[in-house]
Design a protein around this motif. Structure first.
Motif, short mmCIF file in Angstrom:
data_model
loop_
_atom_site.label_atom_id
_atom_site.label_comp_id
_atom_site.label_asym_id
_atom_site.label_seq_id
_atom_site.Cartn_x
_atom_site.Cartn_y
_atom_site.Cartn_z
N GLN A 188 -5.07 11.90 -7.03
CA GLN A 188 -4.47 13.22 -7.24
C GLN A 188 -3.59 13.62 -6.06
OE1 GLN A 188 -4.43 15.02 -9.92
NE2 GLN A 188 -5.80 13.70 -11.09
N LYS A 189 -4.05 13.26 -4.88
CA LYS A 189 -3.30 13.59 -3.66
C LYS A 189 -1.96 12.87 -3.63
CE LYS A 189 -3.71 13.34 1.39
NZ LYS A 189 -4.57 12.89 2.52
N VAL A 190 -2.00 11.55 -3.92
CA VAL A 190 -0.77 10.75 -3.92
C VAL A 190 0.15 11.18 -5.07
CG1 VAL A 190 0.15 8.42 -4.26
CG2 VAL A 190 -1.84 8.78 -2.79
N LEU A 191 -0.44 11.51 -6.20
CA LEU A 191 0.32 11.90 -7.37
C LEU A 191 1.17 13.14 -7.09
CD1 LEU A 191 0.53 10.97 -10.40
CD2 LEU A 191 -1.12 12.77 -10.92
N LYS A 192 0.65 14.02 -6.27
CA LYS A 192 1.31 15.31 -6.03
C LYS A 192 2.27 15.31 -4.85
CE LYS A 192 -2.52 17.94 -8.03
NZ LYS A 192 -3.67 18.84 -7.76
N ASN A 193 2.15 14.30 -3.95
CA ASN A 193 3.04 14.33 -2.79
C ASN A 193 4.35 13.61 -3.08
OD1 ASN A 193 2.88 11.54 -2.21
ND2 ASN A 193 1.02 11.82 -0.99
N GLU A 194 5.26 13.62 -2.12
CA GLU A 194 6.60 13.06 -2.31
C GLU A 194 6.76 11.68 -1.68
OE1 GLU A 194 8.89 14.55 -4.19
OE2 GLU A 194 7.39 16.09 -4.60
N ASP A 195 5.69 11.10 -1.22
CA ASP A 195 5.74 9.80 -0.55
C ASP A 195 5.86 8.68 -1.60
OD1 ASP A 195 5.39 7.49 0.89
OD2 ASP A 195 3.84 8.32 2.20
N VAL A 196 7.07 8.21 -1.81
CA VAL A 196 7.34 7.21 -2.84
C VAL A 196 6.62 5.90 -2.53
CG1 VAL A 196 9.13 5.84 -3.99
CG2 VAL A 196 9.55 8.23 -3.41
N LYS A 197 6.60 5.51 -1.25
CA LYS A 197 5.93 4.26 -0.86
C LYS A 197 4.44 4.33 -1.16
CE LYS A 197 5.60 0.23 1.34
NZ LYS A 197 4.17 0.07 1.47
N ALA A 198 3.83 5.46 -0.88
CA ALA A 198 2.39 5.63 -1.16
C ALA A 198 2.13 5.54 -2.66
CB ALA A 198 1.90 6.97 -0.61
N LYS A 199 3.02 6.13 -3.45
CA LYS A 199 2.88 6.05 -4.91
C LYS A 199 3.01 4.61 -5.38
CE LYS A 199 4.91 10.65 -5.82
NZ LYS A 199 3.89 11.35 -6.60
N TYR A 200 3.99 3.89 -4.83
CA TYR A 200 4.21 2.49 -5.20
C TYR A 200 2.98 1.64 -4.89
CZ TYR A 200 6.15 -2.24 -5.10
OH TYR A 200 6.37 -3.58 -5.31
N ASP A 201 2.45 1.80 -3.68
CA ASP A 201 1.28 1.01 -3.28
C ASP A 201 0.08 1.29 -4.17
OD1 ASP A 201 2.74 -0.16 -1.26
OD2 ASP A 201 2.02 1.20 0.31
N MET A 202 -0.15 2.57 -4.46
CA MET A 202 -1.30 2.92 -5.29
C MET A 202 -1.09 2.49 -6.74
SD MET A 202 -3.36 6.53 -5.67
CE MET A 202 -4.34 6.22 -4.19
N ALA A 203 0.15 2.63 -7.23
CA ALA A 203 0.45 2.20 -8.60
C ALA A 203 0.20 0.71 -8.76
CB ALA A 203 1.90 2.52 -8.95
N GLN A 204 0.63 -0.06 -7.78
CA GLN A 204 0.41 -1.51 -7.83
C GLN A 204 -1.08 -1.84 -7.75
OE1 GLN A 204 3.15 -4.64 -6.10
NE2 GLN A 204 1.57 -4.55 -4.50
N LYS A 205 -1.81 -1.11 -6.92
CA LYS A 205 -3.25 -1.33 -6.78
C LYS A 205 -3.95 -1.07 -8.11
CE LYS A 205 -7.30 0.70 -4.44
NZ LYS A 205 -7.85 1.40 -5.61
N PHE A 206 -3.65 0.05 -8.76
CA PHE A 206 -4.27 0.37 -10.05
C PHE A 206 -3.86 -0.65 -11.12
CE2 PHE A 206 -4.59 5.02 -8.68
CZ PHE A 206 -5.95 4.92 -8.45
N TYR A 207 -2.60 -1.09 -11.08
CA TYR A 207 -2.12 -2.07 -12.04
C TYR A 207 -2.90 -3.37 -11.92
CZ TYR A 207 1.25 -4.87 -14.73
OH TYR A 207 1.85 -5.69 -15.66
N GLU A 208 -3.08 -3.83 -10.71
CA GLU A 208 -3.83 -5.07 -10.48
C GLU A 208 -5.29 -4.93 -10.88
OE1 GLU A 208 -3.09 -5.79 -6.37
OE2 GLU A 208 -1.07 -6.62 -6.72
N GLU A 209 -5.82 -3.71 -10.80
CA GLU A 209 -7.19 -3.44 -11.22
C GLU A 209 -7.28 -3.17 -12.72
OE1 GLU A 209 -8.33 -0.15 -8.80
OE2 GLU A 209 -8.62 -1.37 -6.99
N GLN A 210 -6.14 -3.25 -13.40
CA GLN A 210 -6.02 -3.00 -14.85
C GLN A 210 -6.37 -1.56 -15.23
OE1 GLN A 210 -7.99 -6.04 -17.15
NE2 GLN A 210 -6.76 -7.66 -16.25
N ASP A 211 -6.15 -0.67 -14.29
CA ASP A 211 -6.27 0.76 -14.57
C ASP A 211 -4.86 1.22 -14.97
OD1 ASP A 211 -6.54 3.49 -14.66
OD2 ASP A 211 -7.68 3.65 -12.80
N PHE A 212 -4.50 0.91 -16.21
CA PHE A 212 -3.12 1.10 -16.64
C PHE A 212 -2.76 2.56 -16.88
CE2 PHE A 212 -4.16 -3.30 -17.97
CZ PHE A 212 -3.24 -3.95 -17.16
N LYS A 213 -3.74 3.38 -17.12
CA LYS A 213 -3.45 4.81 -17.33
C LYS A 213 -2.91 5.44 -16.07
CE LYS A 213 -5.49 9.15 -18.91
NZ LYS A 213 -6.71 9.82 -19.43
#
Length: 278
Positions: free
Chosen positions: A25-50
């Motif tokens: 939720q914290k990353v979702l709401k902030n403007e740090d694109v790199k943080a969003k990218y890293d977390m998105a990739q982490k969730f993707y690899e964990e198959q948390d596609f939502k």
């Protein structure tokens, strides 16, 4: 000690889940694109596609024209596919192909475009617009990538969709045949519909059925016609029987077909010259 540990373990998992959700939720709401990218990739690899999908949605526009843009756009499209949002998946994969036509992921993306429409294809009795789209996309993929690892699956999907469309056409013709039991005027369009089906679908699994029910419709039409029309229509019915037997000598409709043929022969006797002389 063991029981204390058993009570402790669920608490740890709850705490970890809470922390993960809080961080998301914290990353979702902030403007740090790199943080969003890293977390998105982490969730993707964990198959948390939502959760990865939501993050990729946010950052995709930011990576247009950048080296990571290709990766982000593919992951975004595939996260839609994995979530079974096939409308958006098909749309995003098509965008990916247009943006990166030479990507090594282009064959997979092309296949997944077709598979998205395949997943959207409804039961045979409903509108087949998405089925037609899927067949078009599958044919494009098959023509473009004959050596793809997805080639065999694409062919199987195309065959399944073709059979579905054949069944729709067959069932429409058969419905005319069924209504013809009560209203003989429907037997003429029934014969025409079966003729079209037989002509358009030479290798269909419903071909034998179509040949029999065309014969059935032709027989009932002939038997219920005015005498002036009967001889020609009885002849047409016999020709329909001959076509069935020629292509399927041991047809599963053997008994029904012979019963109908006997009725035709019996009725034809009324119009033979010898019968009239007597």
């Amino acid at each position: 000690m063991f029981f204390k540990m058993r009570r402790f373990i669920p608490v740890v998992f709850v705490a970890m889940a809470f922390y993960s959700c809080s961080e998301y939720q914290k990353v979702l709401k902030n403007e740090d694109v790199k943080a969003k990218y890293d977390m998105a990739q982490k969730f993707y690899e964990e198959q948390d596609f939502k959760r990865s999908n939501r993050l990729f949605e946010q950052i995709a526009p930011k990576y247009v024209g950048k080296p990571q843009g290709e990766r982000v756009m593919f992951f975004l499209a595939n996260s839609y596919f994995q979530r079974k949002d096939y409308n958006m998946a098909g749309y995003q994969f098509e965008r990916f192909i247009k943006s990166y036509p030479k990507s090594e992921k282009a064959p997979q993306a092309s296949f997944l475009v077709a598979k998205s429409y395949f997943k959207l294809s409804p039961t045979y009795s409903l509108d087949q617009t998405d089925t037609d789209k899927a067949l078009t996309k599958l044919q494009s993929f098959i023509n473009a990538y004959p050596n793809s690892e997805y080639f065999a699956e694409a062919n199987m999907m195309a065959k399944e969709l073709t059979t579905k469309k054949e069944r729709k056409s067959y069932e429409i013709a058969k419905q005319f045949n069924k209504i013809g039991e009560f209203d003989y005027t429907f037997l003429t369009p029934s014969i025409a519909a079966f003729d079209n089906f037989i002509s358009d679908n030479p290798g269909s699994i419903y071909r034998e059925d179509a040949l029999f029910y065309k014969f059935d419709s032709a027989t009932r039409l002939a038997l219920n016609s005015f005498d002036a029309l009967k001889p020609a229509r009885l002849k047409d019915a016999k020709e329909a029987y001959a076509a069935l037997k020629k292509q399927y000598p041991e047809t599963e409709y053997e008994k029904q077909a012979k019963d109908l043929l006997e009725k035709i022969e019996k009725e034809l006797l009324r119009f033979s010259p010898n019968t009239e002389a007597k």
